[in-house]
Design an enzyme around this catalytic site. Structure first.
Site, short mmCIF file in Angstrom:
data_model
loop_
_atom_site.label_atom_id
_atom_site.label_comp_id
_atom_site.label_asym_id
_atom_site.label_seq_id
_atom_site.Cartn_x
_atom_site.Cartn_y
_atom_site.Cartn_z
N ASP A 113 0.81 -1.22 0.00
CA ASP A 113 0.00 0.00 0.00
C ASP A 113 0.84 1.27 0.00
O ASP A 113 0.32 2.36 -0.22
CB ASP A 113 -0.85 0.02 1.28
CG ASP A 113 -2.20 -0.60 1.06
OD1 ASP A 113 -2.67 -0.61 -0.07
OD2 ASP A 113 -2.78 -1.08 2.05
C1 BGC Z 1 -2.59 -3.60 4.70
C2 BGC Z 1 -2.45 -4.51 3.52
C3 BGC Z 1 -1.19 -4.19 2.76
C4 BGC Z 1 0.00 -4.20 3.68
C5 BGC Z 1 1.27 -3.79 2.98
C6 BGC Z 1 -1.35 -3.66 5.54
O1 BGC Z 1 -1.44 -2.75 6.56
O2 BGC Z 1 -3.70 -4.00 5.46
O3 BGC Z 1 -3.57 -4.37 2.69
O4 BGC Z 1 -1.06 -5.15 1.76
O5 BGC Z 1 -0.23 -3.34 4.77
O6 BGC Z 1 1.30 -2.45 2.68
#
Ligand code: BGC
Length: 806
Positions: A483
C-alpha cells in the site's frame, strides 16, 4: 526472556506477570459479538462493527493504555485489589492470565483470597460472560465487597470521542433489580440496547461515572470503593457506567461464584417499549435467563471448548517439534479465525474506528480459514465480490455492517481483483463446491446487476489484461499489495493520504509483483475454466499468462533478482542500479512461486539474493537498502524512518511467500528456516526484544536499520496469519487441497524427522504418515501405491490411511 509459557494441553498461553512489555491481548467471540481482552482485562466489546456498534468505551492513547474494560474491585478491609491486577493496580500475591481459544481466565490472589475471573462469549449469543469465583483460603472469616464496573460507549466510537456538545446530554439508563440497561438513543432511531447484569441481588449500584469515581480520581481508586459505598445513581447524560456492589461473607474454605453478563439485544421497531419511555426488556431477560447459573455458564464454556476441539481437529500435526506442533495445531489456526472475523478493523493497533474490511486483506485471510468454517468462507467471498465494479476493478474496502464499498478510499489498487481469484479457487480446492461459481453476485451492490461469480473472476483477470503498461506488465494504479509504494501519487503536502491523493491510475507505472500474481492466479483461473467452464477460455487465459510471463522475464528481471516495478517515468524500482531500495522481497516470493524464469534458474538466483540482502535474525526484510530520504515518486514507502514498516522492516506477511517459493524450487532447508525465523513461538525466548504476544504474528518486526531492531508492532491482525498457515501446512508439510483431491507432497528438511497429520477433507478423514526410509518414495493409500501425489476423493465418510515416503 519470557513473560509466561505455552500450555499446549489446554491450548493456552499463560502469562505470569501483568508487566508484559505491551498489553498482550486475546479475542472473545466468533460471530457478531466480540470482545478484545488484554492480560489485565482491558479492552472493549462491540457488535459486528467496532466503530458503529461499540458497547464499551476505550480511551485512545491512554496512559496506561490499557485501563478500562472489565473492571472488578475486591475490597478486603483497607486493601482493594483486582483479580486481573488492573484497574486497582495493587500488587498481587500471585497473578496468572490464561489466554485460550475465545476465552481468558485470570487468577489473582491477595491476603488469602483467590479470585478467578473467566471471560468468554458463548457460542451463538450476543453477550460476554464474566464468571467471578472467589474463595477464602485463609483461616479467618472474610467480609468482602465486590464492585464490578464497565463504562458505556455511546455507540458510535468516533462520535463518542468527538461530539461532546451533544453526547454529554444524551446518556440514558434504566435499572431494574441487578440489571443496568444502557438505552442511549433508543428513544429515537436505535432499536438496540445493551445491559450489564449479575446473577445475584446487589447491595447497591452506580451508573453515574463521576459519582462512582469522585472528583479528580481515576479507575484505580474510585471514591465509592474507598468508602465502601454505593450511590444507587441513575445517570442522566454525562458519562454512563454500570457498576454493581456485592457484599459477601466467606468462612475459611468457603467459595462463592457470580456470573456477570454484558449483553446486546435488538428489538423489533414496533415493540421497542413496554410503556412510555420504558424499554422492552423481554429479549434481554431471555438472554439473561440463558446464563444465570453456574451450571449454564459451565455448559456454555464446555461447548466453546468442544467447538474449538472440533475446528482444530480438521488439521492436526504430530511431530517431534513442540513449537511447530503448537503453532500448527493451535495458534496459526486461531489467528486465522481472528483475522477472518476482524480483517484489519479492531486490535490494540487498529482502532476499530478506521478501516472496514479490506478487499485484498479479506481475500487473503480466507486462504487460511477455508478449512475451518467453509460456509462462512463462501458467504464472505460473495460479500467481497459484490463490491467489485463492472470493469473488474473494485472498491478497496467495505463496511462490515452495510457491506457497501467504502467511497472514501475508493478503488484503483490493481492487485485487488486477483485476490478474488485466489480465494475462490482455494475455496473450491478445499470444499469441491463449484456451485459457488454460479452464485448470482452483483457489481457494486447494485440490484439487478447480478452475474455468476465466475463472471466476476473473468472480469478480474480481464482487468489485468486490459491495463498493462509500456513493458507489457500490469499497471500498478494507486498501489499493489504494498500500500505504501505509491507510484502515481506525488504528494507534497503533509497530511495528504498517500493512498487516495493523486490520480487513481497512471498509464506508465507498472508492477512486477502483480505480474507474478497474474501468472500464478491466471493459471488457477484457467484450471477453474478447464474444470467447470470453457476449455477455450482456459486456453486463452493461459495464452495471456504466457505474455505476461515473457514480459516479466524480459523486463522484470534485473540480473540477480526480480525488479519491483517501473515508476511513472519508467525508471526501475528495486534494481541494482538504484542507490537505495535495490531489492524488494515481494516479487522474489511471488514470481518464484509463479515459476517465472524457472528454466533459467531465476528462482534460485532470486532466493539467493534474498538471503544475501534481506534475511536477518527475525525474518526477511521487505527491501534493502532502506530509503533515507523522501522520494515523491515512490510515496509512503520512503516516508518511514529506515527499518520500520514498508521501509525495510520484516513485514511478516510476505515472509511465507519466500518460504513457499523455496518449496517451489525444492529448497526445504530454506523454506523451514524462513518459516521459523519470524514465527512467534520460535521468538518466545526473546520476548523482551520482540515485545508483542509470542503466540500470534505481528505485522512487522523492525529491521536492522531501525533503532529498535527486532521489536514487533501491530500484533494479531495481519495477513501473515493465513499465509504462514498455508506455507507450513500446505507447502512445507505438504498437505495441499487441489481441485481433484488432497495432495501429499512434503518439502521438509531432515531436521523435522517423521511426522503425521490427520486431516478432515471433503467429508473424509485422512491419517497421513510422512516418513523417510532409504530407497523408498511415493505414496501408498490404504496400503496401495498410487501414481503421483493427489489422492482421488473417496466416498464421503471414508477413512484414508496414507503413507508418504519423503
Ligand atoms: C494492509 C495490507 C497491505 C499491507 C502492505 C497492511 O497494513 O492492510 O492491505 O497489503 O499493509 O502495505
Amino acid at each position: 526472556m519470557k513473560y509466561g509459557y505455552f500450555d499446549d494441553d489446554r491450548r493456552e498461553y499463560v502469562i505470569t506477570t501483568p508487566a508484559t512489555p505491551l498489553p498482550w491481548i486475546n479475542y472473545l467471540g466468533n460471530d457478531g459479538f466480540y470482545g478484545l481482552i488484554s492480560n489485565t482485562a482491558g479492552g472493549y466489546d462491540f457488535y459486528r462493527d467496532a466503530k458503529l456498534r461499540r458497547i464499551t468505551r476505550f480511551r485512545y492513547n491512554n496512559v496506561p493504555n490499557d485501563i478500562g474494560g472489565r473492571m472488578y474491585y475486591i475490597k478486603d478491609g483497607d486493601c482493594t485489589w483486582s483479580p486481573s491486577f488492573l484497574p486497582a493496580g495493587t500488587e498481587l500475591d500471585s497473578y496468572e492470565c490464561r489466554h485460550g481459544m475465545g476465552y481468558t481466565v485470570f487468577t489473582g490472589k491477595k491476603n488469602g483470597v483467590t479470585a478467578k475471573l473467566t471471560a468468554f462469549v458463548p457460542l451463538g449469543d450476543a453477550c460476554e460472560l464474566n464468571r467471578l469465583e472467589i474463595s477464602n483460603d485463609s483461616s479467618e472469616t472474610k467480609d468482602l465487597t465486590i464492585y464490578s464496573c464497565i463504562e458505556w460507549c455511546l455507540w458510535n466510537a468516533v462520535d463518542d470521542a468527538n461530539n461532546y456538545q451533544r453526547n454529554l446530554s444524551i446518556g440514558e439508563l434504566e435499572v431494574t433489580g441487578s440489571t443496568i440497561y444502557h438505552k442511549t438513543e433508543f428513544r429515537e432511531r436505535r432499536d438496540h440496547y445493551a445491559f450489564f447484569t449479575v446473577n445475584a441481588d446487589v447491595n447497591g449500584f452506580d451508573t453515574d461515572r463521576d459519582v462512582f469515581l469522585g472528583a479528580r480520581r481515576s479507575w484505580d481508586n474510585p471514591i465509592q470503593v474507598e468508602n465502601n459505598a454505593s450511590g444507587n445513581t441513575v445517570a442522566s447524560g454525562w458519562y454512563p457506567i454500570a457498576s454493581h456492589q456485592l457484599k459477601l461473607r466467606l468462612a475459611p474454605g468457603e467459595k462463592k461464584s457470580y456470573v456477570f453478563q454484558l449483553g446486546y439485544v435488538e428489538v423489533p421497531r414496533d415493540k421497542k417499549f413496554e410503556s412510555k419511555g420504558v424499554i422492552n426488556k423481554a429479549p434481554a431477560l431471555a438472554l439473561i435467563g440463558k446464563y444465570n447459573t453456574d451450571a449454564r455458564v459451565e455448559a456454555a464454556f464446555k461447548a466453546l471448548g468442544e467447538y474449538w476441539s472440533d475446528l482444530l481437529g480438521i488439521y492436526h500435526l504430530t511431530s517431534g517439534n513442540d513449537k511447530l506442533n503448537r503453532m500448527v495445531n493451535i495458534w496459526h489456526q486461531y489467528q486465522c479465525m481472528v483475522t477472518f472475523n476482524m480483517s484489519r478493523s479492531a486490535s490494540y493497533w487498529e482502532t476499530g474506528t478506521g478501516r472496514g474490511m479490506g478487499f485484498r486483506d479479506s481475500c487473503q485471510d480466507l486462504l487460511g480459514f477455508m478449512h475451518l468454517v467453509p460456509d462462512r468462507a463462501r458467504a464472505r467471498i460473495i460479500d467481497i465480490a459484490s463490491i467489485q465494479f463492472e470493469n473488474g476493478s473494485t472498491y478497496h474496502q467495505y463496511q462490515p455492517l452495510t457491506k457497501r464499498g467504502n467511497a472514501d478510499i475508493g478503488g484503483g489498487f490493481n492487485d485487488d481483483p486477483l485476490w478474488l481469484v485466489a480465494c475462490t479457487a482455494a475455496y473450491i480446492r478445499e470444499t469441491g463446491d463449484a456451485t459457488i461459481l454460479d452464485h448470482p453476485t452483483p457489481f457494486n451492490n447494485v440490484e439487478g446487476s447480478e452475474k455468476p461469480l465466475m463472471e466476476h473472476l473473468r472480469r478480474s483477470i480481464n482487468f489485468i489484461i486490459n491495463n498493462k503498461g509500456p513493458h507489457g506488465l500490469p499497471l500498478i494504479g494507486r498501489a499493489d499489495w504494498n500500500d505504501c509504494l505509491n507510484l502515481n501519487c506525488f504528494s507534497e503536502e503533509p497530511g495528504e493520504s498517500f493512498q487516495t491523493f493523486g490520480p487513481s491510475e497512471g498509464p506508465v507505472a507498472e508492477s512486477v509483483f502483480i505480474a507474478g500474481m497474474f501468472v500464478k492466479y491466471g493459471l488457477e483461473y484457467a484450471d477453474l475454466c478447464e474444470h467447470f467452464g470453457s476449455k477455450d477460455e482456459a486456453d486463452s487465459v493461459r495464452n495471456e499468462v504466457g505474455k505476461i510471463k515473457k514480459a516479466t522475464e524480459e523486463y522484470g528481471w534485473d540480473g540477480e533478482w526480480f525488479l519491483r516495478a517501473y515508476d511513472a517515468y519508467s525508471h526501475k524500482v528495486g534494481s541494482n542500479e538504484c542507490e537505495e531500495g535495490k531489492i524488494f522481497i515481494e516479487p522474489q516470493g511471488f514470481c518464484t512461486m509463479a515459476g517465472i524464469g524457472q528454466e533459467k534458474g531465476y528462482g534460485r538466483k532470486a532466493l539467493d539474493s534474498v538471503k544475501k540482502w534481506l534475511v536477518n535474525d527475525y525474518g526477511v526484510e521487505i527491501l534493502a537498502p532502506c530509503y533515507t530520504t523522501y522520494h515523491v515518486e515512490l510515496g509512503e514507502i520512503s516516508s518511514y524512518p529506515p527499518g520500520y514498516k514498508e521501509n525495510g522492516a520484516i513485514f511478516t506477511h510476505n515472509n511465507p511467500w519466500v518460504s513457499v517459493a523455496a518449496t517451489v524450487i525444492g529448497d526445504a532447508e530454506m523454506a523451514f528456516d524462513i518459516y521459523k525465523r519470524s514465527c512467534p513461538a520460535f521468538l518466545e525466548d526473546v520476548s523482551e526484544i520482540h515485545r508483542t504476544e509470542p503466540y500470534v504474528y505481528s505485522q512487522m518486526i523492525a529491521g536492522r536499520a531501525a533503532v529498535h531492531y527486532g521489536e514487533a508492532k501491530n500484533s494479531f491482525l495481519t495477513g501473515t496469519a493465513a499465509w504462514a498457515f498455508v506455507d507450513i501446512s500446505q507447502a512445507i508439510l505438504g498437505i495441499q487441497p487441489t481441485l481433484d483431491g488432497l495432495s501429499v507432497k512434503p518439502c521438509v528438511p531432515a531436521e523435522l524427522g517423521d511426522y503425521s497429520v490427520t486431516r478432515r477433507y471433503r467429508g473424509s478423514l485422512y491419517n497421513i504418515r510422512v516418513t523417510r526410509q532409504a530407497g523408498k518414495s511415493g505414496l501408498t493409500v490404504n496400503g496401495q501405491a498410487i501414481e503421483g501425489n493427489v489422492i482421488p476423493v473417496p466416498a464421503e465418510g471414508s477413512t484414508v490411511d496414507v503413507i508418504c515416503y519423503a
